[in-house]
Design an enzyme around this catalytic site. Structure first.
Site, PDB file in Angstrom:
ATOM      1  N   ALA A  66       0.912  -1.308   0.002  1.00  0.00           N
ATOM      2  CA  ALA A  66       0.060  -0.118  -0.101  1.00  0.00           C
ATOM      3  C   ALA A  66       0.922   1.484  -0.060  1.00  0.00           C
ATOM      4  CB  ALA A  66      -0.969   0.117   1.058  1.00  0.00           C
ATOM      5  N   GLY A 105       0.510  -5.156   0.526  1.00  0.00           N
ATOM      6  CA  GLY A 105      -0.518  -5.055  -0.317  1.00  0.00           C
ATOM      7  C   GLY A 105      -0.279  -5.778  -1.734  1.00  0.00           C
ATOM      8  N   GLU A 108      -0.616  -9.171  -1.358  1.00  0.00           N
ATOM      9  CA  GLU A 108      -2.213  -9.522  -1.386  1.00  0.00           C
ATOM     10  C   GLU A 108      -2.888  -9.578  -2.480  1.00  0.00           C
ATOM     11  OE1 GLU A 108      -2.074  -6.565   2.170  1.00  0.00           O
ATOM     12  OE2 GLU A 108      -3.203  -7.931   3.251  1.00  0.00           O
ATOM     13  N   GLU A 128       4.210  -5.695   7.101  1.00  0.00           N
ATOM     14  CA  GLU A 128       3.293  -4.685   7.468  1.00  0.00           C
ATOM     15  C   GLU A 128       3.511  -4.828   9.218  1.00  0.00           C
ATOM     16  OE1 GLU A 128       2.298  -6.810   5.377  1.00  0.00           O
ATOM     17  OE2 GLU A 128       0.760  -5.905   4.309  1.00  0.00           O
TER      18      GLU A 128
HETATM   19  C1  3H9 Z   1       0.752  -2.340   3.329  1.00  0.00           C
HETATM   20  O1  3H9 Z   1       0.716  -2.840   2.370  1.00  0.00           O
HETATM   21  C2  3H9 Z   1      -0.750  -2.298   3.959  1.00  0.00           C
HETATM   22  C3  3H9 Z   1      -1.761  -3.498   3.453  1.00  0.00           C
HETATM   23  O2  3H9 Z   1      -1.501  -4.737   3.929  1.00  0.00           O
HETATM   24  C4  3H9 Z   1      -3.118  -3.260   3.853  1.00  0.00           C
HETATM   25  C5  3H9 Z   1      -3.979  -2.055   2.760  1.00  0.00           C
HETATM   26  C6  3H9 Z   1      -5.133  -1.851   3.230  1.00  0.00           C
HETATM   27  N1  3H9 Z   1       4.571   3.498   0.163  1.00  0.00           N
HETATM   28  O3  3H9 Z   1      13.269   1.857   0.475  1.00  0.00           O
HETATM   29  P1  3H9 Z   1      13.893   2.679  -0.704  1.00  0.00           P
HETATM   30  C7  3H9 Z   1       9.360   5.014  -1.015  1.00  0.00           C
HETATM   31  S1  3H9 Z   1       1.554  -1.546   4.182  1.00  0.00           S
HETATM   32  C8  3H9 Z   1       5.059   4.497  -0.098  1.00  0.00           C
HETATM   33  O4  3H9 Z   1      14.664   3.628  -0.451  1.00  0.00           O
HETATM   34  P2  3H9 Z   1      14.743   0.129  -1.597  1.00  0.00           P
HETATM   35  C9  3H9 Z   1      10.294   5.282  -0.108  1.00  0.00           C
HETATM   36  O5  3H9 Z   1       9.904   6.107   0.954  1.00  0.00           O
HETATM   37  C10 3H9 Z   1       3.051  -1.573   3.020  1.00  0.00           C
HETATM   38  N2  3H9 Z   1       6.295   4.954  -0.286  1.00  0.00           N
HETATM   39  O6  3H9 Z   1      14.111   1.479  -1.891  1.00  0.00           O
HETATM   40  C11 3H9 Z   1      11.496   5.777  -1.104  1.00  0.00           C
HETATM   41  O7  3H9 Z   1      11.270   7.211  -1.233  1.00  0.00           O
HETATM   42  P3  3H9 Z   1      12.280   8.409  -1.304  1.00  0.00           P
HETATM   43  C12 3H9 Z   1       3.672  -2.734   3.046  1.00  0.00           C
HETATM   44  C13 3H9 Z   1       7.312   3.767  -0.356  1.00  0.00           C
HETATM   45  O8  3H9 Z   1      15.216  -0.296  -2.972  1.00  0.00           O
HETATM   46  C14 3H9 Z   1      11.325   5.200  -2.385  1.00  0.00           C
HETATM   47  O9  3H9 Z   1       9.990   4.502  -2.225  1.00  0.00           O
HETATM   48  N3  3H9 Z   1       4.778  -2.633   2.278  1.00  0.00           N
HETATM   49  C15 3H9 Z   1       6.909   2.750  -0.024  1.00  0.00           C
HETATM   50  O10 3H9 Z   1      16.015   0.283  -0.574  1.00  0.00           O
HETATM   51  C16 3H9 Z   1      12.506   4.034  -2.501  1.00  0.00           C
HETATM   52  O11 3H9 Z   1      12.370   3.198  -1.352  1.00  0.00           O
HETATM   53  C17 3H9 Z   1       5.965  -2.180   2.651  1.00  0.00           C
HETATM   54  O12 3H9 Z   1       6.169  -2.115   4.178  1.00  0.00           O
HETATM   55  C18 3H9 Z   1       5.542   2.610   0.147  1.00  0.00           C
HETATM   56  N4  3H9 Z   1       4.908   1.063   0.399  1.00  0.00           N
HETATM   57  O13 3H9 Z   1      13.775  -0.690  -1.086  1.00  0.00           O
HETATM   58  C19 3H9 Z   1       7.320  -2.224   1.867  1.00  0.00           C
HETATM   59  N5  3H9 Z   1       7.932   1.841  -0.112  1.00  0.00           N
HETATM   60  O14 3H9 Z   1      12.992   8.102  -2.426  1.00  0.00           O
HETATM   61  C20 3H9 Z   1       8.084  -0.864   2.221  1.00  0.00           C
HETATM   62  C21 3H9 Z   1       8.795   2.477  -0.495  1.00  0.00           C
HETATM   63  O15 3H9 Z   1      11.574   9.487  -1.500  1.00  0.00           O
HETATM   64  N6  3H9 Z   1       9.055  -0.693   1.106  1.00  0.00           N
HETATM   65  N7  3H9 Z   1       8.328   4.052  -0.650  1.00  0.00           N
HETATM   66  O16 3H9 Z   1      12.863   8.394   0.038  1.00  0.00           O
HETATM   67  C22 3H9 Z   1      10.298  -1.465   1.303  1.00  0.00           C
HETATM   68  O17 3H9 Z   1      10.478  -2.260   2.360  1.00  0.00           O
HETATM   69  C23 3H9 Z   1      11.404  -0.829   0.300  1.00  0.00           C
HETATM   70  O18 3H9 Z   1      11.151   0.520  -0.252  1.00  0.00           O
HETATM   71  C24 3H9 Z   1      11.761  -1.682  -0.917  1.00  0.00           C
HETATM   72  C25 3H9 Z   1      12.576  -1.026  -1.730  1.00  0.00           C
HETATM   73  C26 3H9 Z   1      12.329  -3.158  -0.414  1.00  0.00           C
HETATM   74  C27 3H9 Z   1      10.311  -1.821  -1.692  1.00  0.00           C
END
Ligand code: 3H9
Length: 693
Positions: A66, A105, A108, A128
């Site tokens: 999400a 998400g 999901e 999450e």
């Molecule tokens: C969810 O899904 C809830 C659902 O179950 C239910 C819904 C009803 N959203 O980490 P990076 C941005 S909760 C918004 O440096 P990497 C991040 O801030 C979500 N922004 O890259 C950064 O911005 P900036 C569950 C996001 O290659 C840029 O993207 N998912 C999100 O080292 C690059 O990120 C997670 O918890 C997001 N979801 O790693 C996954 N994700 O450049 C969270 C990233 O401005 N994300 N951004 O600083 C991660 O773990 C890592 O970002 C990922 C890439 C592994 C994907």
């Protein structure tokens, strides 16, 4: 090709339609992505010529979850549930094509697809929990239906990213396709499904794995027990477990309702707010306003470390682990041999635990050179000095380094207290000098305070931050001031803790309150662990503090079984009656009238001055942003993530409350509680630390 919206396109590959999402950086499920998905699925399923749909993403990853930045804002666009229902209920097979990470998400959504294919480098996970949440889009109900209850419990409570190969073994991924050929592989897979007339596999209808765990509450009891220590204080793991229980005990749709209810509970709570804040703080901390991303960096090929003691050894290991050759310098052969021996033993112990092979150990040791001569550092690109915390010794070392080490190299000092600007004066290249404050044990602790000297150049700062990342640290850039950011704030807590035990509390009262707040241990247990005699000198000791008295009585902490606490052989602590008497006698001698001190007062006295000091640090420009201070405290001092760090905690309880309390303490106890100007200003303006830009 049909352009569905800004981020989604639909193309036809024979009878297979391909819905491609392109929403950098991580294809998070923003309103645009949800709309693109809804529109794309509708268009594909309404087209009678389309026999299967492949869902794929451009860029570095499949949908990574999400859009966290949308949380708490009014809903826009198609809801995720509408999208999921459309996919799962589609009359044609939908195949998720996964590369990068399918997270939260994102997974999901993939779980609503009828099949999932992935390239070998892909990973799947429901992280999450790390945001203080649970998978709120059916993940807790669908995952155990594929992988079983035990694996699902581990995945949702750890948030781990599981490699595609393991996913395939667990059935989470139906087929692996060649690296770099995801699109072709997924289309071929979809064609095969159609040709074989395979049924639409709806995960919601799979029941055997959850039924297998029905009537076995012991599975959950055992899991809770085994992880109690790890989950202490956090709300999200328990809510995740409850959802998996619901998957086992309730019909699918009821389970979804339970998941929704628990998700909303977490989402509106302070813990998730804190953990989501930390997610962004961890990314913001790398950004230095006046050192842009395109600042030229200094190529680092060889690293020098001065001092083979505990710090120097730990520092060296960081670089060896990341593949950098290290030359380590000591003054005496014996000390050098001892230091090298400790490093080897550390690696061998890791190998014994199965986390390294012996070949890895040899490789790392092969990249390490010990020497007694500083001259051997001449061709290093980065030198980190880790000798005693003594200005004269450090200056002497830096004077020599200035003569020996090649121009252009970074000269870093690992100091926790000394003035880097003063150290730099002995060189003719103060722009090359910078502080790298590691935390002990340096090979384990994630935090690095990069201390910017007055003259440290931008390339030196940029390279230091870049190298910190390469060696797996989280680095906060701080300015030169006594104790920098972390220890300067710590000093506030320590001072109050010491005062509190004279005024009426006992060390175990203070420790209990801070432990219950969420720290791994309180300040007195911490002192016992570190050793009370660190920095204590028998000759100079004059029974002027409780610590001096304890050291004089040979109560040195855990290492000799007695400090503030008494320790048994297994190092279990019990409050010491001896210490209690020492404290009572000492307070009486000082004429202090002891009183009952409430737990609330202990907490406020220890924590509020920390927040206040953080405000001073910000005002002086010694930290870039409030969240950097929080990163320091979470990663260097065990501040509980679910409370977001001292500055976020201040915002959570309300800066007006913190200010009022500081003023009241100031009235009772004097200038140590004088409110910071910035704290007063923010309260007057009705703002929070988070509002500072
Ligand atoms: C969810 O899904 C809830 C659902 O179950 C239910 C819904 C009803 N959203 O980490 P990076 C941005 S909760 C918004 O440096 P990497 C991040 O801030 C979500 N922004 O890259 C950064 O911005 P900036 C569950 C996001 O290659 C840029 O993207 N998912 C999100 O080292 C690059 O990120 C997670 O918890 C997001 N979801 O790693 C996954 N994700 O450049 C969270 C990233 O401005 N994300 N951004 O600083 C991660 O773990 C890592 O970002 C990922 C890439 C592994 C994907």
């Amino acid at each position: 090709m049909t352009q569905i919206n800004d981020v989604a396109t639909l193309t036809a590959e024979g009878e297979v339609a391909v819905l491609t999402l392109n929403s950098p950086p991580v294809n998070a499920l923003s309103a645009g992505v949800r709309d693109g998905l809804a529109g794309g699925v509708k268009a594909a399923t309404e087209n009678k010529a389309v026999k299967a749909l492949v869902l794929i993403c451009e860029g570095k990853t499949f949908i990574a979850g999400a859009d966290i930045s949308e949380f708490g804002k009014p809903p826009k666009g198609a809801s995720l549930f509408e999208v999921q229902n459309a996919i799962e209920g589609a009359s044609i097979p939908v195949v998720a094509a996964i590369h990068g990470t399918a997270l939260g998400g994102g997974l999901e959504v993939a779980l609503c697809c009828h099949y999932r294919v992935a390239v070998p480098s892909a990973k799947c996970g429901l992280p999450e929990v790390k945001l203080g949440l649970l998978p709120g889009a059916g993940g807790t109900q669908r995952l155990p239906r594929i992988v079983g209850v035990e694996k699902a419990l581990t995945m949702v409570t750890s948030g781990e990213h599981v490699a595609a190969k393991q996913c395939a073994e667990m059935g989470l991924v139906d087929a692996l396709v060649d690296e770099g050929k995801l699109r072709e592989g997924a289309i071929a897979f979809a064609k095969k499904i159609v040709a074989e007339k395979r049924p639409l596999k709806r995960v919601r209808d799979l029941n055997d794995k959850v039924e297998a765990a029905r009537g076995k509450p012991e599975i959950f009891a055992a899991f809770r027990k085994a992880n109690a220590k790890k989950f202490r204080g956090y709300d999200a793991p328990e809510a995740n477990i409850k959802c998996i229980e619901a998957a086992v005990n309730e019909p699918f749709d009821d389970g979804l309702k339970t998941e929704r209810k628990l998700f909303m509970g977490l989402m509106t709570g302070t813990q998730s707010a804190a953990q989501r804040y930390v997610f962004f703080a961890e990314r913001a901390v790398w950004k230095v306003p006046d050192v842009p991303d395109d600042t030229q960096t200094i190529p680092i090929k060889k690293v020098g470390v001065i001092g083979a003691g505990t710090m120097g050894g730990g520092i060296s290991m960081n670089f060896l682990n990341a593949g950098y050759p290290v030359t380590i310098v000591e003054t005496k052969q014996e000390a050098l041999d001892r230091g090298l021996g400790v490093i080897r033993r550390n690696y061998e112990n890791t190998a014994k635990r199965g986390r390294l092979t012996m070949a890895d150990v040899d490789k790392r040791m092969g990249m390490l050179t010990g020497t007694l001569s500083l001259e051997d550092l001449a061709d290093c690109d980065l030198v980190i000095e880790a000798v005693f915390e003594n200005m004269n010794i450090k200056k002497d070392v830096f004077g020599k380094l200035d003569r020996i080490v090649k121009q252009g190299a970074i000269l870093a000092t690992n100091t926790s207290a000394l003035n880097i600007n003063e150290i730099a004066t002995v060189t003719k290249r103060s722009e090359a000098v910078i502080g790298w404050h590691f935390f002990s044990p340096a090979n384990v602790m994630r935090l690095l305070e990069v201390v910017r000297g007055e003259k440290s150049s931008k390339p030196v700062i940029a390279t230091s931050m870049q190298m910190a990342r390469k060696i797996g640290k989280i680095a906060a850039l701080v300015g030169v001031c006594p104790g920098f950011v972390g220890n300067r704030i710590l000093a506030q807590r320590q001072r109050e803790a010491q005062k509190l035990i004279l005024e009426g509390a006992m060390p175990w009262d203070v420790d209990r309150v801070l432990y219950n707040f969420g720290f791994p241990m309180g300040p007195f247990a911490m002192s016992d662990l570190a050793g009370l005699d660190i920095g204590w000198s028998k000759e100079k000791s004059s029974s002027s503090t409780i610590r001096e008295i304890l050291c004089e009585m040979d109560r040195r902490g855990q290492k000799n079984g007695k400090g503030f606490y008494d320790y048994d052989e297994a190092r279990n602590a019990t409050p010491s009656p001896v210490v209690e008497k020492i404290i009572l006698d000492f307070a009486a001698k000082k004429g202090i009238n002891r009183r009952t001190i409430s737990d609330d007062e202990i907490l406020e006295r220890c924590i509020y001055p920390m927040i206040n000091e953080g405000a001073k640090i910000l005002d002086e420009g010694m930290a870039t942003r409030a969240s950097d201070i929080d990163i320091v405290w979470i990663n260097g001092y065990g501040w509980p993530v679910y409370r977001g760090g001292p500055m976020f905690y201040g915002d959570t309880i309300g800066l007006d409350k913190v200010l009022a309390k500081m003023k009241s303490f100031e009235g009772q106890m004097g200038a140590e509680f004088k409110p910071a100007k910035l704290l007063e200003k923010l309260v007057a303006e009705g703002k929070r630390f988070q509002d500072l830009k």
